[in-house]
Write a protein that holds these residues in place. Sequence first.
Motif, PDB file in Angstrom:
ATOM      1  N   GLU A 193       0.828  -1.205   0.000  1.00 19.05           N
ATOM      2  CA  GLU A 193       0.000   0.000   0.000  1.00 19.05           C
ATOM      3  C   GLU A 193       0.864   1.259   0.000  1.00 19.05           C
ATOM      4  OE1 GLU A 193      -3.830   1.269   2.597  1.00 19.05           O
ATOM      5  OE2 GLU A 193      -1.956   1.081   3.739  1.00 19.05           O
ATOM      6  N   ALA A 194       1.900   1.254   0.860  1.00 19.06           N
ATOM      7  CA  ALA A 194       2.789   2.408   0.952  1.00 19.06           C
ATOM      8  C   ALA A 194       3.606   2.596  -0.318  1.00 19.06           C
ATOM      9  CB  ALA A 194       3.717   2.251   2.158  1.00 19.06           C
ATOM     10  N   LEU A 195       4.024   1.480  -0.928  1.00 20.75           N
ATOM     11  CA  LEU A 195       4.810   1.557  -2.161  1.00 20.75           C
ATOM     12  C   LEU A 195       3.999   2.204  -3.274  1.00 20.75           C
ATOM     13  CD1 LEU A 195       7.390   0.773  -3.723  1.00 20.75           C
ATOM     14  CD2 LEU A 195       6.310  -1.416  -4.220  1.00 20.75           C
ATOM     15  N   ILE A 196       2.725   1.813  -3.409  1.00 22.91           N
ATOM     16  CA  ILE A 196       1.864   2.392  -4.439  1.00 22.91           C
ATOM     17  C   ILE A 196       1.601   3.862  -4.156  1.00 22.91           C
ATOM     18  CG2 ILE A 196      -0.432   2.277  -5.492  1.00 22.91           C
ATOM     19  CD1 ILE A 196      -0.396  -0.739  -4.888  1.00 22.91           C
ATOM     20  N   ALA A 197       1.294   4.172  -2.895  1.00 25.24           N
ATOM     21  CA  ALA A 197       1.013   5.557  -2.532  1.00 25.24           C
ATOM     22  C   ALA A 197       2.231   6.459  -2.712  1.00 25.24           C
ATOM     23  CB  ALA A 197       0.524   5.620  -1.091  1.00 25.24           C
ATOM     24  N   GLU A 204       0.000   2.710 -14.530  1.00 25.88           N
ATOM     25  CA  GLU A 204      -0.302   1.315 -14.841  1.00 25.88           C
ATOM     26  C   GLU A 204       0.186   0.429 -13.705  1.00 25.88           C
ATOM     27  OE1 GLU A 204       0.769  -1.857 -18.415  1.00 25.88           O
ATOM     28  OE2 GLU A 204       0.561   0.284 -18.874  1.00 25.88           O
ATOM     29  N   LEU A 205      -0.715  -0.426 -13.190  1.00 20.42           N
ATOM     30  CA  LEU A 205      -0.393  -1.270 -12.049  1.00 20.42           C
ATOM     31  C   LEU A 205      -0.831  -2.696 -12.317  1.00 20.42           C
ATOM     32  CD1 LEU A 205       0.543  -1.630  -9.094  1.00 20.42           C
ATOM     33  CD2 LEU A 205      -1.766  -0.965  -8.379  1.00 20.42           C
ATOM     34  N   TRP A 206       0.126  -3.635 -12.218  1.00 23.48           N
ATOM     35  CA  TRP A 206      -0.128  -5.070 -12.387  1.00 23.48           C
ATOM     36  C   TRP A 206       0.192  -5.762 -11.066  1.00 23.48           C
ATOM     37  CZ3 TRP A 206      -0.905  -7.647 -17.353  1.00 23.48           C
ATOM     38  CH2 TRP A 206      -0.992  -6.761 -18.432  1.00 23.48           C
ATOM     39  N   LEU A 207      -0.788  -6.414 -10.469  1.00 19.61           N
ATOM     40  CA  LEU A 207      -0.602  -7.193  -9.261  1.00 19.61           C
ATOM     41  C   LEU A 207      -1.018  -8.626  -9.563  1.00 19.61           C
ATOM     42  CD1 LEU A 207      -2.109  -4.711  -6.629  1.00 19.61           C
ATOM     43  CD2 LEU A 207       0.290  -4.971  -7.315  1.00 19.61           C
ATOM     44  N   LEU A 208      -0.030  -9.493  -9.770  1.00 24.40           N
ATOM     45  CA  LEU A 208      -0.281 -10.855 -10.203  1.00 24.40           C
ATOM     46  C   LEU A 208       0.308 -11.838  -9.195  1.00 24.40           C
ATOM     47  CD1 LEU A 208       0.753 -10.312 -13.942  1.00 24.40           C
ATOM     48  CD2 LEU A 208      -1.509 -10.034 -12.931  1.00 24.40           C
ATOM     49  N   PHE A 209      -0.558 -12.561  -8.520  1.00 21.04           N
ATOM     50  CA  PHE A 209      -0.151 -13.589  -7.560  1.00 21.04           C
ATOM     51  C   PHE A 209       0.795 -13.028  -6.500  1.00 21.04           C
ATOM     52  CE2 PHE A 209      -1.087 -15.656 -11.631  1.00 21.04           C
ATOM     53  CZ  PHE A 209      -2.166 -16.440 -11.239  1.00 21.04           C
ATOM     54  N   ILE A 210       0.376 -11.922  -5.899  1.00 20.08           N
ATOM     55  CA  ILE A 210       1.145 -11.310  -4.829  1.00 20.08           C
ATOM     56  C   ILE A 210       1.117 -12.202  -3.591  1.00 20.08           C
ATOM     57  CG2 ILE A 210       1.317  -9.271  -3.342  1.00 20.08           C
ATOM     58  CD1 ILE A 210       1.997  -8.793  -6.272  1.00 20.08           C
ATOM     59  N   GLN A 211       2.241 -12.255  -2.861  1.00 15.08           N
ATOM     60  CA  GLN A 211       2.357 -13.080  -1.663  1.00 15.08           C
ATOM     61  C   GLN A 211       2.422 -12.179  -0.431  1.00 15.08           C
ATOM     62  OE1 GLN A 211       2.375 -16.451  -2.065  1.00 15.08           O
ATOM     63  NE2 GLN A 211       2.403 -16.265  -4.287  1.00 15.08           N
ATOM     64  N   GLN A 225      -4.194   3.438  -3.653  1.00 14.64           N
ATOM     65  CA  GLN A 225      -4.350   4.880  -3.792  1.00 14.64           C
ATOM     66  C   GLN A 225      -3.410   5.378  -4.876  1.00 14.64           C
ATOM     67  OE1 GLN A 225      -4.311   6.889   0.152  1.00 14.64           O
ATOM     68  NE2 GLN A 225      -4.187   4.822   0.998  1.00 14.64           N
ATOM     69  N   ALA A 226      -3.961   5.775  -5.997  1.00 12.37           N
ATOM     70  CA  ALA A 226      -3.150   6.222  -7.128  1.00 12.37           C
ATOM     71  C   ALA A 226      -3.989   7.170  -7.983  1.00 12.37           C
ATOM     72  CB  ALA A 226      -2.667   5.029  -7.950  1.00 12.37           C
ATOM     73  N   PRO A 227      -3.898   8.454  -7.760  1.00 14.76           N
ATOM     74  CA  PRO A 227      -4.768   9.409  -8.456  1.00 14.76           C
ATOM     75  C   PRO A 227      -4.573   9.475  -9.963  1.00 14.76           C
ATOM     76  CG  PRO A 227      -3.059  10.548  -7.202  1.00 14.76           C
ATOM     77  CD  PRO A 227      -3.013   9.115  -6.804  1.00 14.76           C
ATOM     78  N   LYS A 228      -3.394   9.075 -10.451  1.00 15.50           N
ATOM     79  CA  LYS A 228      -3.115   9.124 -11.892  1.00 15.50           C
ATOM     80  C   LYS A 228      -3.320   7.769 -12.582  1.00 15.50           C
ATOM     81  CE  LYS A 228      -1.540  13.421 -11.832  1.00 15.50           C
ATOM     82  NZ  LYS A 228      -2.205  14.524 -12.567  1.00 15.50           N
ATOM     83  N   LEU A 229      -3.720   6.746 -11.830  1.00 11.74           N
ATOM     84  CA  LEU A 229      -3.792   5.390 -12.368  1.00 11.74           C
ATOM     85  C   LEU A 229      -4.819   5.295 -13.484  1.00 11.74           C
ATOM     86  CD1 LEU A 229      -2.441   2.631 -11.775  1.00 11.74           C
ATOM     87  CD2 LEU A 229      -4.520   2.028 -10.521  1.00 11.74           C
ATOM     88  N   ARG A 230      -4.370   4.731 -14.635  1.00  9.05           N
ATOM     89  CA  ARG A 230      -5.253   4.556 -15.789  1.00  9.05           C
ATOM     90  C   ARG A 230      -5.577   3.098 -16.048  1.00  9.05           C
ATOM     91  NH1 ARG A 230      -2.095   7.103 -20.516  1.00  9.05           N
ATOM     92  NH2 ARG A 230      -4.006   6.569 -21.641  1.00  9.05           N
ATOM     93  N   TYR A 231      -4.654   2.180 -15.733  1.00  9.30           N
ATOM     94  CA  TYR A 231      -4.845   0.751 -16.007  1.00  9.30           C
ATOM     95  C   TYR A 231      -4.546  -0.042 -14.743  1.00  9.30           C
ATOM     96  CZ  TYR A 231      -4.390   2.620 -20.728  1.00  9.30           C
ATOM     97  OH  TYR A 231      -4.542   3.371 -21.864  1.00  9.30           O
ATOM     98  N   LEU A 247     -10.061   6.439  -7.586  1.00  6.47           N
ATOM     99  CA  LEU A 247      -9.206   6.334  -8.767  1.00  6.47           C
ATOM    100  C   LEU A 247      -9.850   7.135  -9.896  1.00  6.47           C
ATOM    101  CD1 LEU A 247      -8.353   2.501  -8.646  1.00  6.47           C
ATOM    102  CD2 LEU A 247      -7.032   4.400  -7.704  1.00  6.47           C
ATOM    103  N   PRO A 248      -9.748   8.445  -9.864  1.00  6.12           N
ATOM    104  CA  PRO A 248     -10.476   9.302 -10.812  1.00  6.12           C
ATOM    105  C   PRO A 248     -10.018   9.187 -12.250  1.00  6.12           C
ATOM    106  CG  PRO A 248      -8.936  10.613  -9.512  1.00  6.12           C
ATOM    107  CD  PRO A 248      -8.943   9.242  -8.914  1.00  6.12           C
ATOM    108  N   SER A 249      -8.783   8.697 -12.470  1.00 10.29           N
ATOM    109  CA  SER A 249      -8.239   8.631 -13.838  1.00 10.29           C
ATOM    110  C   SER A 249      -8.362   7.244 -14.457  1.00 10.29           C
ATOM    111  CB  SER A 249      -6.763   9.051 -13.838  1.00 10.29           C
ATOM    112  OG  SER A 249      -6.584  10.336 -13.275  1.00 10.29           O
ATOM    113  N   LEU A 250      -8.971   6.301 -13.754  1.00 20.13           N
ATOM    114  CA  LEU A 250      -9.004   4.909 -14.208  1.00 20.13           C
ATOM    115  C   LEU A 250      -9.775   4.766 -15.515  1.00 20.13           C
ATOM    116  CD1 LEU A 250      -7.998   2.122 -13.258  1.00 20.13           C
ATOM    117  CD2 LEU A 250     -10.285   1.746 -12.298  1.00 20.13           C
ATOM    118  N   GLU A 251      -9.131   4.120 -16.507  1.00 20.72           N
ATOM    119  CA  GLU A 251      -9.751   3.880 -17.805  1.00 20.72           C
ATOM    120  C   GLU A 251     -10.073   2.403 -18.026  1.00 20.72           C
ATOM    121  OE1 GLU A 251      -7.338   5.429 -20.907  1.00 20.72           O
ATOM    122  OE2 GLU A 251      -7.211   7.444 -20.042  1.00 20.72           O
ATOM    123  N   GLU A 252      -9.256   1.517 -17.484  1.00 16.76           N
ATOM    124  CA  GLU A 252      -9.450   0.088 -17.724  1.00 16.76           C
ATOM    125  C   GLU A 252      -9.078  -0.707 -16.476  1.00 16.76           C
ATOM    126  OE1 GLU A 252      -7.969  -3.444 -20.815  1.00 16.76           O
ATOM    127  OE2 GLU A 252      -7.490  -1.340 -21.200  1.00 16.76           O
TER     128      GLU A 252
END
Length: 384
Positions: A193-197, A204-211, A225-231, A247-252
């Motif tokens: 959470e802190a890393l993303i913030a 663009e954020l990909w979280l695949l099989f996080i441990q 929390q990512a105000p510029k996140l689109r994907y 996530l106001p900028s989310l497109e997909e």
Amino acid sequence: MEASPRRRRLRSSLRRRRRSPSPDAEVASGWLDSLPPELRNEILSRLPLRCAVRTAALARAWRRRWESVPSLRIKWPAGADPDAITGVLRRYSCPVREFCPSHIGEASFRHSDRWLRLLALRGVQTLSLDFERSDEESAHTLHPSIFSCRGLTVLRLRGCDIPTMPPGFAGFLTLTKLSLFNVGFPDGPRELEALIAASPLLEELWLLFIQVPDNNGEYLQWEIQAPKLRYLFIDQLLDYGWEISDLPSLEEADINVAMYNTHRDFVKLMTGLGSTKKLKFAIPLYDLYSVEEDGEVDSDFLNAQWTDDLFSNLIRVGVTHLMCRLSEMCFIKFILSKARRLREFHVCLDEGCPKSNEDAVTEFVKYRRASPRAKVFFSRAEYD
């Protein structure tokens, strides 16, 4: 037996010819030396690293030119000598545009620590590290120097653990893409959470099989929390307690969770995805709404969640593993009746769905559509 004087003269002449460059080679060398420095840099920046290093043999002006070419891409094939990678990083004096070695085996884990220390000094921009990870015990923990790579714009990690964020970490202020595949956070999901913030420009954020560790079977709630996140792409076997903040900028968004937390608030999740244009998810829908004793879905509850801007930008929706349960059908009916800009609604029926394709199509045709351009596409999943 000693060679004749004629043979000695012939051998001496051949040796002189080998040492002396041909006239054509001298002309080529002179032409290469005469190229302006900016043109030499442009040529070197377009070459694979191995070829760039080999240009040192072309002419005098090229001997160590690759060591100071701005923004060189450093990529290595499988089987490359890790010491050679370290040697190149030590000799290279400019910011590294891209560092992408091949798959990193256990024998090279200690070398990767050196690479990160050197890359932090070289201002690496794009960093891709793919570690061997057979189980949690064999996972390599990244060197803390990863947090000193402040010039990162793209970070792709696979098969490793992330160390604790150091105190006073200013964040990855230029990071726009973060991809984590089979990456662990031993200190818990709040570190993620802190890393993303701490990445305010993340698009663009990909979280695949996080441990992440569990707390007696319960996972702590944490927010993306990512105000510029689109994907946003999430693919998990288990629900690790993530929530979506504004996530106001989310497109997909593409979300696939096989086993969800019993406390998951799906209405809150869908509300958080309300601004997206393209939405694909494979999550259980049968707990999405409250169901009355007579088996009817509470439509008042459903409409109470509606706001004018919810799904106002939605253009494309995909639903997979549909069993045609009452709550699932009500959800689809709800989206079709509210999304005014919707163009495509893709439905993939589960192999075990009791309804035939024809029966499902007949039912969907009856649903009112807020968008006159909305079309529904059907398919059925098949498994071997």
